[in-house]
Structures are given as C-alpha cells and as structure tokens.
Design an enzyme around this catalytic site. Structure first.
Site, PDB file in Angstrom:
ATOM      1  N   GLY A   8     -15.138   6.392 -10.892  1.00 38.72           N
ATOM      2  CA  GLY A   8     -15.308   5.192 -10.086  1.00 38.72           C
ATOM      3  C   GLY A   8     -14.039   4.844  -9.317  1.00 38.72           C
ATOM      4  O   GLY A   8     -12.961   5.390  -9.562  1.00 38.72           O
ATOM      5  N   GLY A  12      -8.516   5.727 -11.977  1.00 41.78           N
ATOM      6  CA  GLY A  12      -7.341   6.499 -12.376  1.00 41.78           C
ATOM      7  C   GLY A  12      -7.441   7.969 -12.019  1.00 41.78           C
ATOM      8  O   GLY A  12      -6.547   8.755 -12.329  1.00 41.78           O
ATOM      9  N   ALA A  33      -4.432  14.386   2.835  1.00 41.46           N
ATOM     10  CA  ALA A  33      -4.896  13.001   2.957  1.00 41.46           C
ATOM     11  C   ALA A  33      -5.998  12.940   4.010  1.00 41.46           C
ATOM     12  O   ALA A  33      -5.782  13.319   5.164  1.00 41.46           O
ATOM     13  CB  ALA A  33      -3.730  12.101   3.349  1.00 41.46           C
ATOM     14  N   HIS A  49      -0.895   4.931  -2.116  1.00 44.99           N
ATOM     15  CA  HIS A  49      -0.981   6.365  -2.420  1.00 44.99           C
ATOM     16  C   HIS A  49       0.296   7.089  -1.994  1.00 44.99           C
ATOM     17  O   HIS A  49       0.750   8.000  -2.690  1.00 44.99           O
ATOM     18  CB  HIS A  49      -2.202   6.987  -1.741  1.00 44.99           C
TER      19      HIS A  49
END
Length: 164
Positions: A8, A12, A33, A49
């Site tokens: 989800g 993590g 990316a 990120h």
C-alpha cells in the site's frame, strides 16, 4: 535477478526496495524515477524520495520510456515506481497493451531490476471509469511483473515479507 516490492501507499516498500538493491549490488545502482511533477503535493513526495536515497544511487528520470532507460543501463536498476509510470502512460493515452509490451520487454532483459508497485486493488470499486481502468491495469500488470520476477515481497507497516 528481478524482484518486486508491492504494498500500500506509505507501507515502507520504497525504503525496503532501496535497502534490498543496495545490499545486493556490487556497483552503484540506478534509481529510475518515473514520477512526473504535477503539483506542490507531488513535489513534496519527490523531494522526500530524493532525500531518502541520498548519494547511494545514480538517478535517472524517465516517466514513459522505461524499457529504453533500463536497457541502456548496465547497472542494477530500481524502478520507482511502476504505479506512477502506469499513471503517466494513461495520461499520455497509451493503452494497456502498450504497457504490457513494455514490461514484457523489460522482464526479458538480463540484468538486475527491482520494481516498486502500489497495491491498489484491495479497496472498493471506484465510481469513475478512469480510476477503475487504473486499478484494473495495475492489477493485471502486477500479475505480469510478479510472474516474471524471481522474488516478490509484500510490504505492510514497513515489514516486507517474501511471498515468492
């Protein structure tokens, strides 16, 4: 070696996928990316990120042509994330068949690739066609990726459990 981390949103999976590829690479891996900058909220996610991965990766930004980006790269690649790539492909009016072909070609490559993908199919059926199409495509493409991977990890609450 191909590996999938699925879970989800905010489960993590990204952190665990980063740790996994770093532990299993003898050279500096590439961070592919896929997210296109859309709004301030997305910029915050992208910035988080960037901070998270630090200098551990060579960063390559490619929102659509991920086969070309991966095949031109000989280092291990972390694809972050397939869900945003699907979103981009829909936005730019590519078909599910286009996406399937791209992923089939990637899965045939002889290199280490770690995929990150949101599990969006565990909720209710949305009331609009675009959301339903996205969920359906994501489910079908996740099955394709998982079938072509050597390992698959499902992530919940920061814990990744190997399911394949």
């Amino acid at each position: 070696m191909k590996t999938l981390f699925i879970g989800g949103i905010k489960s993590g999976k990204s952190i665990n996928a980063q740790d996994y590829i770093l532990k299993n690479s003898v050279v500096r891996p590439t961070y592919l990316a896929t997210t296109e900058f859309v709004d301030a909220g997305m910029k915050e996610r992208i910035d988080a990120h960037v901070i998270n991965r630090g200098d551990n990766f060579v960063t390559l930004e490619e929102p659509l042509k991920i086969y070309e980006a991966i095949s031109a790269n000989k280092n291990p690649v972390l694809v972050e994330c397939v869900s945003m790539w699907i979103n981009n492909m829909f936005y730019h009016e590519f078909s599910l068949e286009d996406m399937q072909k791209e992923l089939e070609n990637i899965l045939e490559l002889n290199q280490t690739i770690v995929f990150v993908l949101n599990d969006v199919g565990s909720g209710i059926i949305p009331d609009n066609k675009l959301s339903r199409d996205f969920i359906d495509a994501s489910g079908k493409l996740s099955q394709l990726i998982a079938s072509g991977c050597d390992e698959v990890y499902h992530t919940i609450a920061g814990i990744s459990t190997r399911i394949k």
